[in-house]
Design an enzyme around this catalytic site. Structure first.
Site, short mmCIF file in Angstrom:
data_model
loop_
_atom_site.label_atom_id
_atom_site.label_comp_id
_atom_site.label_asym_id
_atom_site.label_seq_id
_atom_site.Cartn_x
_atom_site.Cartn_y
_atom_site.Cartn_z
N ARG A 8 0.83 -1.20 0.00
CA ARG A 8 0.00 0.00 0.00
C ARG A 8 0.87 1.25 0.00
O ARG A 8 2.06 1.19 0.31
CB ARG A 8 -0.92 0.02 1.22
CG ARG A 8 -1.92 -1.11 1.28
CD ARG A 8 -2.61 -1.14 2.64
NE ARG A 8 -3.24 0.14 2.92
CZ ARG A 8 -3.51 0.60 4.15
NH1 ARG A 8 -3.16 -0.11 5.21
NH2 ARG A 8 -4.12 1.76 4.32
N SER A 10 0.50 4.03 1.92
CA SER A 10 0.53 4.84 3.14
C SER A 10 1.96 4.94 3.67
O SER A 10 2.82 4.11 3.37
CB SER A 10 -0.38 4.23 4.20
OG SER A 10 0.18 3.02 4.70
N LYS A 75 -2.18 -8.35 10.78
CA LYS A 75 -3.49 -8.19 11.40
C LYS A 75 -4.56 -7.81 10.38
O LYS A 75 -5.75 -7.94 10.66
CB LYS A 75 -3.45 -7.17 12.53
CG LYS A 75 -3.36 -5.72 12.12
CD LYS A 75 -3.49 -4.81 13.33
CE LYS A 75 -3.47 -3.34 12.94
NZ LYS A 75 -3.66 -2.46 14.12
N ASP A 76 -4.15 -7.32 9.18
CA ASP A 76 -5.11 -6.97 8.14
C ASP A 76 -5.51 -8.16 7.28
O ASP A 76 -6.43 -8.04 6.45
CB ASP A 76 -4.53 -5.88 7.22
CG ASP A 76 -4.38 -4.54 7.91
OD1 ASP A 76 -5.13 -4.30 8.89
OD2 ASP A 76 -3.53 -3.74 7.49
N THR A 113 -12.03 4.91 17.84
CA THR A 113 -11.58 3.62 17.32
C THR A 113 -12.72 3.00 16.52
O THR A 113 -13.89 3.18 16.88
CB THR A 113 -11.13 2.65 18.41
OG1 THR A 113 -10.70 1.41 17.80
CG2 THR A 113 -12.27 2.33 19.38
N ARG A 117 -12.98 -5.16 18.35
CA ARG A 117 -12.16 -5.76 19.41
C ARG A 117 -11.77 -4.71 20.44
O ARG A 117 -11.93 -4.91 21.66
CB ARG A 117 -10.90 -6.38 18.80
CG ARG A 117 -9.83 -6.77 19.81
CD ARG A 117 -8.51 -7.08 19.11
NE ARG A 117 -7.94 -5.92 18.45
CZ ARG A 117 -7.16 -5.02 19.04
NH1 ARG A 117 -6.90 -5.12 20.32
NH2 ARG A 117 -6.66 -4.00 18.36
N ARG A 118 -11.27 -3.59 19.97
CA ARG A 118 -10.88 -2.53 20.89
C ARG A 118 -12.10 -1.97 21.63
O ARG A 118 -12.06 -1.73 22.83
CB ARG A 118 -10.17 -1.40 20.13
CG ARG A 118 -8.75 -1.76 19.70
CD ARG A 118 -8.17 -0.68 18.80
NE ARG A 118 -6.76 -0.92 18.51
CZ ARG A 118 -6.10 -0.34 17.52
NH1 ARG A 118 -6.73 0.51 16.70
NH2 ARG A 118 -4.82 -0.60 17.31
N LYS A 119 -13.18 -1.75 20.89
CA LYS A 119 -14.39 -1.17 21.48
C LYS A 119 -14.89 -2.01 22.65
O LYS A 119 -15.20 -1.48 23.73
CB LYS A 119 -15.48 -1.04 20.41
CG LYS A 119 -16.78 -0.39 20.90
CD LYS A 119 -17.75 -0.22 19.73
CE LYS A 119 -19.01 0.54 20.16
NZ LYS A 119 -19.84 -0.24 21.09
N ARG A 137 -11.54 6.66 11.05
CA ARG A 137 -10.78 6.03 9.98
C ARG A 137 -9.65 6.95 9.59
O ARG A 137 -9.58 8.09 10.00
CB ARG A 137 -11.68 5.78 8.74
CG ARG A 137 -12.62 4.60 8.80
CD ARG A 137 -11.95 3.24 8.62
NE ARG A 137 -10.94 3.23 7.57
CZ ARG A 137 -11.19 3.04 6.27
NH1 ARG A 137 -12.42 2.88 5.85
NH2 ARG A 137 -10.20 3.00 5.39
N THR A 142 -3.67 11.26 10.02
CA THR A 142 -5.05 11.75 9.95
C THR A 142 -5.74 11.61 11.29
O THR A 142 -6.44 12.52 11.76
CB THR A 142 -5.84 11.00 8.87
OG1 THR A 142 -5.22 11.22 7.59
CG2 THR A 142 -7.28 11.48 8.81
N ARG A 143 -5.55 10.48 11.94
CA ARG A 143 -6.20 10.25 13.23
C ARG A 143 -5.65 11.20 14.30
O ARG A 143 -6.40 11.73 15.12
CB ARG A 143 -6.03 8.80 13.65
CG ARG A 143 -6.69 7.83 12.69
CD ARG A 143 -6.64 6.40 13.18
NE ARG A 143 -7.05 5.47 12.14
CZ ARG A 143 -7.49 4.24 12.35
NH1 ARG A 143 -7.59 3.78 13.58
NH2 ARG A 143 -7.83 3.47 11.34
N CYS A 226 -13.93 -8.83 10.11
CA CYS A 226 -13.79 -7.48 10.65
C CYS A 226 -14.85 -7.15 11.70
O CYS A 226 -14.74 -6.17 12.42
CB CYS A 226 -13.83 -6.44 9.52
SG CYS A 226 -15.42 -6.33 8.68
#
Length: 250
Positions: A8, A10, A75-76, A113, A117-119, A137, A142-143, A226
């Site tokens: 990618r 990024s 993890k993706d 988030t 999982r985190r939530k 996102r 950006t975050r 996901c």
């Protein structure tokens, strides 16, 4: 002819690709591939195809011979469905796999988030603070910009990503279980590409590979995607121990 590394575009993905190039003992060339996750940065992942949105386009390029090695954040990668002609030939030594909180903790604070999982774990961890979870996102920059703009009181990021980009921010390491494969860079190749496999396999970190296999077996066993609120983190060697949590639907 250099080995073509597909990744990618990024900053984080390119940092991972540069690490891969440094690990391989051959000439390399980085090829940037746009994924659905990059083309629709503000759309929830489950609306654009689920967990594979960051991998599918790169896997297609690999299967079609447009690249020789696909570089993924492990993890993706979906755990329930694997391309029949491709395999994870190697993984690099795992970076710090933990989740971190950047920002302020107070009553009724808003955390950014989009990870189920985190939530689930954050709601349990901060139950006494009446935490609010707001989707977010975008890439790390950006975050962080959204946090600094006051859209959130705090956000959750992977420590490995901050380390890879050498971002210096104050944070709290969260006592929650990481995502399966978090902190691991995976090198995917075609099964029948013997020449590339021989080169790439030399970069494999054996212990990380064995730990990753156990974590992904968990993900595959429950057909995790996901939407699945599952976390798994393998540690140690002989025996390898797996800490995992799984939240069923309410």
């Amino acid at each position: 002819m250099p080995i073509r590394i597909g990744v990618r575009g990024s900053k984080l993905a390119l940092a991972y690709a540069e690490r891969v190039c440094n690990e391989l003992s051959c000439d390399t060339k980085i090829e940037i591939i746009k994924t659905d996750g990059d083309l629709f940065p503000d759309t929830p992942i489950h609306e654009i195809g689920g967990k594979g949105v960051f991998c599918n386009a790169i896997e297609y390029a690999l299967a079609e011979g447009l690249i020789d090695v696909a570089v993924h954040s492990l993890k993706d990668m979906p755990g329930d469905v694997e391309h029949p002609d491709l395999h994870i030939c190697a993984v690099l030594e795992r970076a710090r796999p933990y989740d971190v909180l950047i920002g302020n903790v107070a009553d009724n604070f808003i955390i950014g988030t989009s990870s189920p999982r985190r939530k689930a774990q954050l709601e349990q961890l901060y139950a006494n603070h009446h935490v609010q979870i707001k989707p977010i996102r975008g890439n790390i920059d950006t975050r962080l910009a959204k946090l600094d703009a006051g859209e959130y009181d705090a956000i959750v990021l992977a420590e490995a990503g901050l380390d890879a980009l050498q971002i210096k921010r104050d944070y709290i390491r969260l006592p929650i279980v990481p995502a399966v494969g978090q902190g691991i860079i995976a090198l995917q190749t075609r099964k029948d590409d013997e020449k590339t496999n021989a080169i790439v396999s030399k970069a494999n970190h054996k212990l990380t590979y064995e730990q990753a296999k156990l974590e992904r077996a968990l993900l595959k066993g429950i057909a995790g995607d996901c939407h699945t609120r599952v976390a798994g983190h393998a540690t140690g060697d002989n025996p390898i121990k797996l800490e995992a949590v799984y939240y069923t639907e309410n």
